[in-house]
Design an enzyme around this catalytic site. Structure first.
Site, mmCIF file in Angstrom:
data_model
loop_
_atom_site.group_PDB
_atom_site.id
_atom_site.type_symbol
_atom_site.label_atom_id
_atom_site.label_comp_id
_atom_site.label_asym_id
_atom_site.label_seq_id
_atom_site.Cartn_x
_atom_site.Cartn_y
_atom_site.Cartn_z
ATOM 1 C CB THR A 191 50.327 37.845 39.367
ATOM 2 O OG1 THR A 191 50.137 37.781 37.948
ATOM 3 C CG2 THR A 191 51.597 38.629 39.637
ATOM 4 C CE1 TYR A 201 43.728 35.112 32.867
ATOM 5 C CE2 TYR A 201 44.069 34.123 35.022
ATOM 6 C CZ TYR A 201 44.569 34.739 33.902
ATOM 7 O OH TYR A 201 45.914 34.983 33.803
ATOM 8 C CE LYS A 250 44.213 38.415 33.906
ATOM 9 N NZ LYS A 250 44.993 37.936 35.075
ATOM 10 C CB VAL A 252 43.002 41.869 35.071
ATOM 11 C CG1 VAL A 252 43.583 41.148 36.279
ATOM 12 C CG2 VAL A 252 41.526 42.161 35.289
#
Length: 296
Positions: free
Chosen positions: A49, A137, A165, A205
């Site tokens: 992001t 992640y 995550k 997150v």
């Protein structure tokens, strides 16, 4: 930083840009301060992001230094350093540590589709590069491959790999890893925030945390206190936000939402395009349905 100090409600912050697509460091400092006041415990910088694929290494370091200077030493800042090039990821990890990161976010190596042994070797190399804790992640929709359960179990043996995550959305796989390890588990999919808490997740997150970190915090606190009905009600109320921000690329819609609130955002860099007027109108309607009025 101790692994318990990564925080519970973390927003994967956009990288504000000026009209000519330069990184807006002053804007980033302002936005970071706002997000913390909204209810975030900490921030993830230079993630998806945050447009990490289109920001330079120098910009990533400058962003981290600017936000650290703005929020002070006590706020957890997790720096995205993952690429599909292990040597480059190691360089970014060392750079992030020097620039003030408290932890590292390392995505599964994308595009190349390495073996699971290669994935594990990549994670271990990055974790060995600094003394910072590492959050893996897992997002096969972007990376092309998942982190398999056995790989996560082996990764957890590394003293600095402390968290995941999870944007894979496989609650069964997550449960298997949580049952066998002490990894901290963060929902990387706002539409699954409460289900991840229900299987032992630590927090989030989040993308929606740009707008509703206060609600996310209240939901988690209700759940931890045993008020599952209240947590479920808050979760249901956030559903239009989770859906609305992902009707188009979330970076574009999140930046549009922030701009409507008078907060620093700016345009995304290509190949991402700014949200269209029609997309913004739909987002405004989505958010208004849960009494979140942009620009109000």
């Amino acid at each position: 930083m101790a692994s318990e100090s990564l925080g519970n409600v973390l927003t994967a912050m956009v990288t504000p840009m000026t009209a000519d697509f330069a990184v807006d460091l002053d804007g980033a400092a302002t936005l970071a301060d706002y997000l913390l006041r909204l209810g975030n415990d900490g921030l993830v910088l230079n993630g998806t992001t945050g447009e990490s694929p289109t920001t330079t290494d120098a910009e990533k370091a400058a962003l981290l230094r600017a936000v650290r200077a703005a929020v002070g030493p006590a706020v957890p800042l997790i720096a995205g350093v993952g690429t599909n090039n292990t040597a480059h990821s190691v360089e970014l990890a060392v750079q992030a540590a020097a620039a003030g990161a408290d932890a590292l976010l390392v995505v599964t190596p994308y595009y190349s589709k390495p073996s699971q042994d290669g994935v594990l070797a990549h994670f271990r190399a990055v974790a060995d590069a600094t003394e910072l804790p590492v959050m893996l992640y897992d997002i096969p929709g972007r990376s092309g491959i998942p982190i398999e359960v056995d790989t996560l179990l082996r990764a957890a043996e590394h003293e600095r790999i402390v968290a995941v995550k999870d944007a894979k959305g496989d609650l069964g796989a997550a449960t298997a890893v949580l049952r066998a390890t002490d990894l901290l588990w963060y929902s990387g999919d706002d539409g699954l925030n409460l289900p991840f808490l229900a299987i032992g997740g630590t927090g989030f997150v989040s993308v929606t945390g740009h707008l509703i970190a206060d609600r996310l915090k209240a939901m988690r606190e209700a759940f931890v206190a045993g008020d599952v009905a209240d947590a479920a009600a808050i979760f249901a109320d956030t559903e239009p936000v989770s859906v609305g921000l992902f009707r188009a690329p979330a970076v574009a819609l999140t930046k549009a939402a922030l701009a409507l609130q008078g907060l620093p955002s700016g345009p995304p860099r290509m190949p991402l395009l700014p949200a269209t007027d029609a997309q913004v109108a739909t987002l405004v309607a989505d958010l208004a349905s849960v009494d979140l009025v942009l620009g109000g």
